[in-house]
Design a protein around this motif. Structure first.
Motif, PDB file in Angstrom:
ATOM      1  N   ALA A  25       0.560   7.114  -6.558  1.00 20.38           N
ATOM      2  CA  ALA A  25      -0.333   8.345  -6.733  1.00 20.38           C
ATOM      3  C   ALA A  25       0.060   9.660  -6.366  1.00 20.38           C
ATOM      4  O   ALA A  25      -0.085  10.468  -7.280  1.00 20.38           O
ATOM      5  CB  ALA A  25      -1.633   8.280  -5.456  1.00 20.38           C
ATOM      6  N   GLU A  26       1.010   9.896  -5.589  1.00 22.61           N
ATOM      7  CA  GLU A  26       2.037  11.025  -5.468  1.00 22.61           C
ATOM      8  C   GLU A  26       2.465  11.357  -6.820  1.00 22.61           C
ATOM      9  O   GLU A  26       2.561  12.546  -7.133  1.00 22.61           O
ATOM     10  CB  GLU A  26       3.043  10.689  -4.378  1.00 22.61           C
TER      11      GLU A  26
ATOM     12  N   ALA B  46      -5.299   8.791  -9.506  1.00 25.08           N
ATOM     13  CA  ALA B  46      -4.250   8.905  -8.366  1.00 25.08           C
ATOM     14  C   ALA B  46      -5.266   8.602  -6.965  1.00 25.08           C
ATOM     15  O   ALA B  46      -4.621   7.960  -6.113  1.00 25.08           O
ATOM     16  CB  ALA B  46      -3.846  10.260  -8.386  1.00 25.08           C
ATOM     17  N   ASP B  47      -6.526   9.269  -7.108  1.00 24.49           N
ATOM     18  CA  ASP B  47      -7.462   9.329  -6.140  1.00 24.49           C
ATOM     19  C   ASP B  47      -7.940   7.674  -6.092  1.00 24.49           C
ATOM     20  O   ASP B  47      -7.960   7.271  -4.792  1.00 24.49           O
ATOM     21  CB  ASP B  47      -8.608   9.936  -6.369  1.00 24.49           C
TER      22      ASP B  47
ATOM     23  N   ARG C  42       0.174  12.626  -9.325  1.00 31.31           N
ATOM     24  CA  ARG C  42      -0.174  13.883  -9.235  1.00 31.31           C
ATOM     25  C   ARG C  42       0.763  14.858  -9.264  1.00 31.31           C
ATOM     26  O   ARG C  42       0.653  15.814 -10.014  1.00 31.31           O
ATOM     27  CB  ARG C  42      -0.576  14.230  -7.737  1.00 31.31           C
TER      28      ARG C  42
ATOM     29  N   ASP D 190      -5.055   6.021  -3.989  1.00 30.64           N
ATOM     30  CA  ASP D 190      -5.007   6.304  -2.494  1.00 30.64           C
ATOM     31  C   ASP D 190      -6.165   5.268  -1.896  1.00 30.64           C
ATOM     32  O   ASP D 190      -6.053   4.921  -0.745  1.00 30.64           O
ATOM     33  CB  ASP D 190      -5.109   7.657  -2.339  1.00 30.64           C
TER      34      ASP D 190
ATOM     35  N   SER E 270       0.973  -1.224   0.023  1.00 31.45           N
ATOM     36  CA  SER E 270      -0.147   0.107   0.013  1.00 31.45           C
ATOM     37  C   SER E 270       0.954   1.240  -0.067  1.00 31.45           C
ATOM     38  O   SER E 270       0.349   2.334  -0.478  1.00 31.45           O
ATOM     39  CB  SER E 270      -1.135   0.126   1.101  1.00 31.45           C
ATOM     40  N   ARG E 271       1.935   1.225   0.525  1.00 27.95           N
ATOM     41  CA  ARG E 271       2.941   2.193   0.821  1.00 27.95           C
ATOM     42  C   ARG E 271       3.370   2.585  -0.825  1.00 27.95           C
ATOM     43  O   ARG E 271       3.449   3.700  -1.095  1.00 27.95           O
ATOM     44  CB  ARG E 271       4.171   1.882   1.541  1.00 27.95           C
TER      45      ARG E 271
ATOM     46  N   ARG F 139       0.555   4.370  -2.667  1.00 31.36           N
ATOM     47  CA  ARG F 139       0.276   5.520  -2.342  1.00 31.36           C
ATOM     48  C   ARG F 139       1.580   6.661  -2.848  1.00 31.36           C
ATOM     49  O   ARG F 139       1.215   7.642  -3.514  1.00 31.36           O
ATOM     50  CB  ARG F 139       0.492   5.967  -0.950  1.00 31.36           C
ATOM     51  N   LYS F 140       2.702   5.966  -3.237  1.00 33.30           N
ATOM     52  CA  LYS F 140       3.702   6.575  -3.851  1.00 33.30           C
ATOM     53  C   LYS F 140       3.350   6.740  -5.249  1.00 33.30           C
ATOM     54  O   LYS F 140       3.715   7.887  -5.762  1.00 33.30           O
ATOM     55  CB  LYS F 140       4.979   6.064  -3.646  1.00 33.30           C
TER      56      LYS F 140
ATOM     57  N   ALA G  95      -5.205   1.809  -1.595  1.00 39.45           N
ATOM     58  CA  ALA G  95      -4.166   1.536  -0.873  1.00 39.45           C
ATOM     59  C   ALA G  95      -4.751   1.435   0.679  1.00 39.45           C
ATOM     60  O   ALA G  95      -4.657   0.646   1.729  1.00 39.45           O
ATOM     61  CB  ALA G  95      -3.186   2.476  -0.981  1.00 39.45           C
ATOM     62  N   ASP G  96      -5.912   2.429   1.046  1.00 37.15           N
ATOM     63  CA  ASP G  96      -6.441   2.226   2.265  1.00 37.15           C
ATOM     64  C   ASP G  96      -7.236   1.043   2.631  1.00 37.15           C
ATOM     65  O   ASP G  96      -7.202   0.411   3.530  1.00 37.15           O
ATOM     66  CB  ASP G  96      -7.225   3.527   2.545  1.00 37.15           C
TER      67      ASP G  96
END
Lengths: 101, 555, 165
Positions: free
Chosen positions: B72-73, B352-353, B76, B356, B65-66, B69-70, B359-360
């Motif tokens: 997604a970052e 990207a959303d 963006r 995230d 998940s980490r 998230r990266k 990942a949650d």
């Protein structure tokens, strides 16, 4: 036949068109439409810019100019490069106007 | 999953430092484009239609998940807010700037992700079964060997300038979800007559312009020696592979040219000869295996009855559960397939959303881990059955719960002419149109398992040859046409599709698919999938249905 | 500017490349495989240091029995993309036991030096305004690697084991 010079900018990969003053723009509407006499000279300029590491793979493409004055590439591939992918939500269209180099 | 130690980190940091220097030299003109191109490809940087494309390895499709998230970052900050999952368990960003790539690589390295050798004439991302470690039918977790192969192949001094790209896949299950039969090297874990676990080694499979099913070069080899054997295969390929023609440079060409027996002879000679060998001591295998130990499962019971009741009460949940959820080897758990193929969606794309949010969900329901499947979907591999309904609701809110995994609208498509400079035609609008034409969930379920694969050119990144229905985009006098093939499959009895007839215009493709499906529904016998019916009745009825007459189809 | 780097130092090349010459000149020479086959006895009889240059389509197995006669074996990279000589180098060092100078010639790019060294090359003809400076920078590119080769240097696996004792 009407043509334009298209390339990718080296540093950021953006699709660019040769414009007035031997500058490059990202919006096809700002680019220079060339007749046959001008085309080879323009391509030679573009190749010089390639050797100067400004752009990559310049080439001549055939365009037709619509009633709105915006040139449209004849080949579908170049049309997609000019106007963005034909799927998705439209966030992938190139910027309109500005951004000249 | 594997965690980098100081040595892994150092190697990646040195690689990035070297690439940063190469980018600077290119921008300053000290390297020509011709010299720079193979260097940037080895870091996964392509120049495509609109911009640079960056291809990121997700080794054997395992993702935390980490890491998600990266992504997604990065989507963006450096791209246009979305990413694209590929058929080789990689992620691609399509709007990257070259001058920013070294910074992006550092950000990726901070979460133990690289782009090393995701392109170029070298060994690419080692791919595997997206259900590795959790499938009921699995003999042994293939990811242990994928990680050993990954380390072995990264920046290999002898094999960084092969004749062409090299793709390796590993499966630990008799049901081969990794398609080893169509890879340059395929490794299949199985037991020999003495009951020892080892590898069947296959060589020379591949799609593209000249598709081939792989040959078995060795029935069984012990795990300690598999790297040494792979090295010999690579060395014979490096020396003998053709370098005169880019379309004839893959290992499948040379294997078929000299014959598998001769190729095997050369490999066995090299394997038996002297030299330094990359042997795998048992303790090293065990050390890596420890990284792939199962998560902290709770001791639970299966609750299939309860789920059946829920399914009956809520048919929408039932459809999703029956279709997108696979049985898990651990009692009380389930494998959840996350469909990225909602009607109208671009196959493999996720915002990207969406990343995230997923990942949650992975953190909450799947021990923080995800997988990437070859069908351009994602997988949550460790979900408790009792969480399935809640998870389904959450996925549905995100548009990620379309109950079509493995069904005909679970389309695989390459980026095609909308993005790729190699393409002849656009694959994505065709995928979208099919997805929008067949939306009724009950109808899809009734049609049953079916794979549709779309490639925008002969390079076959959409794997169209092994689709039950394959669609290949071609350019005919400047117009896009689509050739259909039927009967392809990448399972144990791998087969390449048969050409149906002349190319169709884009607007005619959904009708043709409809006609093919209707023909199948008319002709099928009890329990037959599309592929089964096709294999039984042959191509003629389908030709008739699409082209109206056999003569037209022969034109 | 091209320079011969051997064992990390810049050298004047004592050998003349005779591979393109109809007549083989005096002194230390590097010959082609064809010249070696045609004039083997005469070349040995000269008693002068001898080298051979193999093209990328010429496997070192062709000279496996003659290694003792050569002070230099040059392996050509006609284009940097042509990676066959990496395998030839390892075969020469690890299998055939060749221990003298192994030279990389042709299109030798800085980014490849580290790989070439690990495969057993110890001499390089480098095109660069500052061949030695370029070599030193490139040779230091990596301090850790995963795969063992004949250079005997420890892999990440070996380093890990040392740490855990």
């Amino acid at each position: 036949m009407q043509q334009m010079v298209i390339a990718n900018r080296l540093a950021d990969g953006a699709v660019v068109f040769l414009a007035a003053g031997d500058r490059w723009c990202t919006w096809i509407g700002d680019g220079r439409v060339l007749d046959e006499a001008e085309a080879e000279l323009a391509l030679a300029t573009a190749r010089r810019h390639e050797a100067e590491n400004l752009v990559v793979e310049p080439s001549l493409i055939e365009v037709t100019v619509g009633d709105d004055g915006v040139p449209r590439p004849v080949a579908i591939r170049e049309h997609i490069r000019a106007f963005g992918p034909t799927v998705g939500d439209g966030s992938t269209r190139p910027q309109v106007a500005g951004d000249n180099r | 999953m594997y965690r980098y130690d100081e040595f892994d980190h150092r190697l990646v940091a040195e690689r990035i430092r070297q690439f940063r220097r190469q980018v600077q030299r290119r921008l300053a003109g000290e390297l020509t484009e011709d010299q720079f191109k193979p260097l940037r490809l080895k870091n996964g940087v392509y120049l495509q239609l609109h911009a640079y494309m960056l291809r990121i390895n997700i080794p054997y499709g395992t993702l935390s998940s980490r890491q998600l998230r990266k992504f997604a970052e990065i989507a963006r900050k450096y791209d246009r807010g979305f990413g694209h999952f590929t058929t080789r368990q990689n992620l691609q960003f399509h709007w990257i700037k070259l001058e920013q790539v070294p910074d992006i690589l550092e950000e990726l390295a901070s979460v133990e992700v690289t782009t090393i050798q995701s392109s170029g004439n070298c060994v690419r991302n080692i791919t595997s079964d997206q259900y590795a470690g959790v499938a009921r039918d699995e003999l042994a977790d293939p990811r242990v060997y994928c990680e050993l192969l990954r380390q072995y192949s990264v920046l290999h001094p002898e094999f960084s300038y092969l004749p062409r790209k090299f793709k390796i896949a590993v499966t630990g299950s008799p049901i081969d979800r990794a398609a080893v039969a169509v890879h340059d090297i395929g490794l299949r874990l199985h037991k020999n007559a003495a009951g020892e676990i080892g590898f069947e080694v296959l060589v020379g499979g591949g799609l593209g312009r000249t598709p081939h099913v792989a040959h078995t070069i060795r029935d069984w080899i012990e795990p300690e020696n598999v790297l040494a054997y792979v090295e010999s295969i690579l060395r014979v390929y490096n020396i003998h592979g053709r370098r005169d023609n880019i379309h004839k440079a893959r290992i499948k060409i040379i294997v078929n040219q000299m014959g598998i027996d001769r190729y095997r002879e050369l490999v066995e000679q090299d394997y038996a000869a002297g030299g330094v060998k990359p042997l795998l001591p048992t303790d090293e295998i065990e050390r890596i295996a420890a990284y792939f130990a199962p998560p902290d499962y709770e001791r639970l019971e299966d609750i299939d009855d309860e789920l059946e009741r829920l399914a009956a009460a809520e048919p929408a949940f039932g459809r999703w559960w029956k279709n997108n959820v696979a049985p898990h080897k651990q009692p009380g758990y389930a494998i959840v397939n996350v469909s990225l193929k909602a009607p109208g969606a671009v196959p493999g794309d996720i915002t990207a959303d969406g990343m995230d949010a997923l990942a949650d969900l992975a953190d909450r329901y799947s021990f923080g881990e995800l997988r990437v499947s070859h069908r351009q979907n994602l997988v949550l591999p460790y979900v408790r059955q009792r969480d399935l309904h809640t998870l389904w609701r959450a996925l549905a809110d995100l548009g990620l719960a379309t109950p079509n995994v493995g069904l005909m609208t679970d389309v695989i498509a390459c980026p095609g002419l909308d993005y790729c400079s190699l393409a002849n035609a656009r694959s994505l609008p065709v995928a979208r149109d099919i997805g929008m034409r067949f939306v009724d969930a009950d109808e899809l379920a009734a049609i049953g398992p079916m794979t549709i694969n779309i490639s925008g050119c002969m390079n076959a990144c959409g794997h169209h040859h092994v689709g039950n229905i394959g669609i290949l985009g071609v350019d005919k006098r400047g117009k896009e046409f689509f050739q259909l093939t039927l009967g392809g499959s990448s399972d144990k009895n791998a087969s390449l599709g048969d050409r149906l007839g002349p190319g169709l215009a884009q607007e005619d493709v959904p009708d043709a698919i409809r006609a093919i499906v209707d023909t199948y529904l008319d002709l099928r016998e009890e329990g037959e999938r599309f592929l089964d019916t096709y294999r039984r009745v042959g191509i003629e009825p389908f030709k008739q249905a699409v082209y109206g007459s056999v003569e037209e189809a022969a034109a | 500017m091209s320079g011969l780097i051997k064992n990390g130092e810049l050298f004047d090349d004592p050998f003349t490349d005779a591979t393109g010459s109809p007549e083989i000149p005096d002194g230390p020479v590097i010959v082609s495989l064809e010249q070696w086959k045609a004039h083997r006895d005469a070349l040995i009889a000269r008693g002068k240091p001898l080298g051979i240059k193999l093209r990328s389509d010429q496997s070192p197995e062709a000279i496996a029995d003659d290694l003792a006669h050569f002070n230099v074996i040059a392996l050509e990279f006609p284009k940097f993309r042509d990676g066959r000589a990496y395998s030839y180098a390892r075969i020469l060092r690890e299998r055939l036991g060749y221990a003298k100078e192994l030279r990389a010639v042709g299109e030798v790019l800085l980014e490849q030096l580290h790989f070439m060294m690990r495969c057993g090359f110890d001499a390089f003809v480098i095109q660069d305004p500052d061949p030695l400076g370029a070599y030193r920078k490139a040779a230091a590119d990596y301090t850790v690697w995963y795969q063992p080769t004949g250079d005997g240097r420890p892999t990440a696996m070996a380093l890990r084991r040392r740490k855990t004792g």
